[in-house]
Design a protein around this motif. Structure first.
Motif: not given
Length: 251
Positions: A7-11, A17-21, A32-36, A248-249
């Motif tokens: 789980f990547a957290l970008l400021a 911005v959260f991108v889950s894998c 998988s990567y989901t733009l959320s 999601t990709v």
């Protein structure tokens, strides 16, 4: 069975911005990567402060938003750096009453799972501002799905003929349509497209709708274009805006 992989957290300037894998635990792992996104405050709108690169006509400042592995194009007007131009931005705006291009909110007032979402303004190709999402690492990913809904600007223009006191839109009828086309590319080669009706006659989308993107296959970018039956002498009258979430990709 899927297991949370990371789980990547970008400021960013305004929030997070959260991108889950997800990692599929089988013989052939699939990540998988989901733009959320989620923002700390309601009624926030991201506007780039990088005012260095302009389009060829010098109407817009052009910038990118990198959210691993996604890359989005965004812009603000050179005449007003507080105004979103073409491309994509993100927000937690909740205004579903005000008509006009200054209102960049989704008709849903929130994202699929969080308080925020992406607003896409199409039609900026001539300014070097395509409505598309690519990948900053240049790799190809398998398209899976996304969620879409109407932006308030387009929704009110169709329902109430309200474009904020300027311009001209027709009274919508049962024969009219407002369509989003999502096209995949692998390099310069088109891989396929998916059509989705944001308005079909008097049925105007007002909730998040899931769109299956698997027919696009492996893509290096996903492009968005829009069409409408409300066309005048100067082109399409329906505002070319929509809202996007949970793209999601997989790799």
């Amino acid at each position: 069975m899927k297991k949370l992989y990371s789980f990547a957290l970008l400021a960013l300037t305004m929030g997070f911005v959260f991108v889950s894998c997800d990692n599929e635990k089988d013989e052939d792992p699939e990540v998988s990567y989901t733009l959320s996104i989620s923002l700390p405050k309601a009624d926030s709108l991201y506007l780039t402060k990088n005012l260095t690169e302009k389009d060829d006509f010098e109407y817009y400042y052009i910038d990118t938003i990198d959210i691993n592995p996604f890359r989005l194009f965004t812009s603000v007007g050179t005449w007003n750096v507080n105004a979103f131009g073409f491309g994509t931005t993100f927000s937690s705006l909740t205004d579903t009453v005000t008509g006009g291009s200054s209102n960049n909110s989704a008709i849903t007032t929130k994202g699929v799972k969080t308080n925020a979402y992406f607003t896409v303004s199409a039609g900026g190709d001539m300014f070097g501002l395509p409505a598309e999402i690519s990948f900053k690492d240049g790799k190809a990913y398998k398209a899976k799905e996304c969620y879409v809904t109407n932006a308030t600007y387009a929704y009110l223009a169709i329902r109430d003929q309200n474009v904020g006191g300027y311009g001209s839109v027709k009274e919508w009828s049962k024969d009219d349509q407002f369509k989003l086309t999502i096209t995949g590319y692998n390099g310069e080669q088109e891989t396929g497209h998916v059509d989705f009706l944001l308005a079909d006659g008097l049925d105007i989308v007002s909730t998040w709708q899931q769109v299956d993107l698997t027919r696009l296959g492996e893509v290096t970018k996903i492009a968005f274009s829009m069409s409408t039956t409300d066309v005048g002498q100067s082109g399409m009258n329906t505002p070319l805006y929509f809202c996007l979430d949970q793209l999601t990709v997989t790799e």
